[in-house]
Design a protein around this motif. Structure first.
Motif, PDB file in Angstrom:
ATOM      1  N   LYS A  17       0.820  -1.209   0.000  1.00  0.00           N
ATOM      2  CA  LYS A  17       0.000   0.000   0.000  1.00  0.00           C
ATOM      3  C   LYS A  17       0.851   1.254   0.000  1.00  0.00           C
ATOM      4  O   LYS A  17       0.540   2.236  -0.677  1.00  0.00           O
ATOM      5  N   LEU A  71      -5.587   4.236  -7.279  1.00  0.00           N
ATOM      6  CA  LEU A  71      -6.642   3.769  -6.372  1.00  0.00           C
ATOM      7  C   LEU A  71      -7.124   2.375  -6.729  1.00  0.00           C
ATOM      8  O   LEU A  71      -7.332   1.531  -5.848  1.00  0.00           O
ATOM      9  N   TRP A  83      -6.602  -0.982  -4.443  1.00  0.00           N
ATOM     10  CA  TRP A  83      -7.757  -1.739  -3.970  1.00  0.00           C
ATOM     11  C   TRP A  83      -7.635  -3.226  -4.298  1.00  0.00           C
ATOM     12  O   TRP A  83      -8.050  -4.074  -3.510  1.00  0.00           O
ATOM     13  N   ARG A 108      -5.920  -8.050  -2.784  1.00  0.00           N
ATOM     14  CA  ARG A 108      -7.055  -8.957  -2.903  1.00  0.00           C
ATOM     15  C   ARG A 108      -6.784 -10.083  -3.894  1.00  0.00           C
ATOM     16  O   ARG A 108      -7.130 -11.230  -3.645  1.00  0.00           O
TER      17      ARG A 108
END
Length: 486
Positions: A213, A393, A397, A401
């Motif tokens: 991140k 962004l 995100w 994941r």
């Protein structure tokens, strides 16, 4: 208090007390008494004893209730200290290098090319060469900066490269003729080749949870740098011209050069190079700024080994990883910079649909024909540049994941689809939207590659691995102007 004191003495034989010399203190022994009225010094960070309850109700200092191993590595300390004030400061300083040294100097290429094309009446191949020479400089220096960073420290390599770029960036604004600006922009590219080492330095101070991140958030500064460069061009180009744009674009590097003295050297590098005391001092500084205690135990000094050797990238364990990463970085840079340069070409070409609906002229376009960027061109260029923000962004995100590799694959797939749609006859608004989406995802793929690459290589070859990948990216980038502009 008396009962608690006795309880502590009675259970002292069950407590594991670490034996090592702590910042000048004498070694503790099993027979040493423990008093709840005192504070203990843990690697330079003072913390009050926090009592925790035992089953029988007796209070035991928290530090002794959760004993650690006798030794720890730099990675363990970084994880234990966690993310805090120090990392926030480092994020801003590293981001400033990324925005001023990399993004602005790259974005200026798409603005400078059409201006010099008209002002100096350059043929299209010379315009493309003006862009390519920057990437030639970056390609020739990336591995060198990586080697310097592995041999002499991440901070040293970064400082030299920034000062180099600042000097030749300002000088290029005074270039009298084409040959001079060609050489000077090549030297600017030589300095820019060392900027990716800021990611290496940054990543080695981040705990594993925050690494992906945080490196992606650094890419926000890339987006800020590109947008700032377009806005600067809107203000400067109509009045002061391209020379002042080059000079003003280099000045933010001066601020980073001053702030660079605050940057610490990588503790992992210090341990690997045998400078254990300096590594401990750096870790203490981070712990103090974050308000967190150091782990108990003695810092392990890594075995001395050769660092920054090219052959280490081609050991059986890393051979295919290196080759695949080289191809990914090559393709990514070719596509990203090609799209950036092609954007101004598209805008200058006008409404392709209205032209195609009429009878096209059979004569080929002269290579000396030029058009200055208009206010509408700058506006649309700004819109496509803003796509960097949603690109960050979206990548932020999905990267944790679906993973690093799948994130890169998805980014390249969406970019390719939008690029193919550019073959269709579309209006300027649809063209701007397609360029916006394509640039958002190709920049996202670049960001995912920057996260993946430093993680896949060990400390001894991390900077060199990132440097060679960056060098391969420049090969793709120096080819793409001849495809996009010529």
């Amino acid at each position: 208090l008396e009962e608690t004191h006795q309880s502590l003495h009675s259970c002292s034989c069950l407590l594991r007390v670490v034996k090592f010399r702590r910042t000048g203190e004498s070694s503790r022994s099993d027979e040493d008494g423990i008093s709840g009225e005192h504070e203990i010094q843990i690697e330079g960070v003072q913390t009050e004893l926090e009592p925790v309850e035992l089953e029988d109700g007796a209070a035991v200092p928290k530090e002794f209730a959760n004993p650690t191993d006798d030794t720890f590595m730099v990675e363990d300390a970084v994880e234990a200290i966690g993310f805090g004030k120090f990392q926030w400061k480092l994020s801003i300083i590293t981001g400033l290098a990324w925005a001023s040294n990399y993004a602005m100097e790259m974005m200026i290429l798409s603005i400078l090319a059409p201006q010099l094309h008209c002002e100096w009446r350059l043929p299209s191949w010379q315009v493309a060469l003006l862009t390519s020479v920057v990437f030639v400089g970056m390609m020739s220096s990336s591995t060198l900066w990586g080697n310097i960073s592995d041999q002499y420290g991440r901070k040293t390599g970064l400082k030299i490269s920034v000062l180099w770029t600042l000097y030749y960036g300002i000088l290029s604004g005074f270039a009298p003729v084409y040959s001079w600006i060609l050489v000077l922009r090549g030297l600017v590219g030589f300095g820019i080749g060392g900027v990716p080492q800021s990611v290496t330095l940054y990543a080695e101070f981040l705990p594993m949870k925050a690494r992906a991140k945080c490196i992606l958030l650094i890419e926000v500064f890339w987006a800020i740098g590109t947008v700032f460069e377009v806005l600067l061009a809107v203000l400067v180009m109509p009045t002061l011209g391209w020379r002042w744009l080059l000079i003003l674009s280099a000045l933010p590097l001066l601020l980073f050069a001053v702030l660079c003295f605050w940057l610490p050297e990588s503790a992992r590098y210090d341990v690997l190079s045998g400078n254990q005391e300096k590594a401990i001092a750096t870790l203490k500084r981070i712990a103090t700024e974050n308000g967190a205690p150091m782990p108990l135990g003695k810092l392990i000094t890594s075995r001395q080994e050769d660092r920054g050797k090219m052959r280490d990238l081609f050991t059986p364990h890393f051979r295919w990883t290196t080759l695949l990463l080289w191809f990914i970085w090559f393709s990514n840079a070719f596509s990203y910079y090609g799209l950036v340069l092609l954007t101004t070409e598209f805008f200058q070409a006008g409404d392709v649909c209205s032209i195609s609906s009429r009878r096209k002229e059979a004569t080929a376009k002269c290579s000396l024909t030029c058009e200055y960027l208009t206010e509408e061109d700058y506006t649309d260029l700004l819109w496509t540049t803003l796509s960097e923000f949603p690109g960050v962004l979206v990548t932020l995100w999905i990267i944790d994941r679906i993973g690093r590799k799948k994130t890169m694959a998805l980014s390249f797939l969406v970019f390719s689809f939008c690029s193919l749609l550019l073959f269709l006859c579309v209006g300027r608004n649809v063209l701007t939207v397609l360029l916006f989406i394509a640039r958002a995802f190709i920049s996202g793929g670049f960001q995912a590659a920057y996260v993946y690459t430093p993680e896949v290589y060990p400390t001894a070859t991390r900077a060199l691995g990132l440097g060679t990948c960056s060098g391969m990216a420049r090969v793709g980038a120096l080819i793409t102007p001849f495809i996009a502009q010529v």
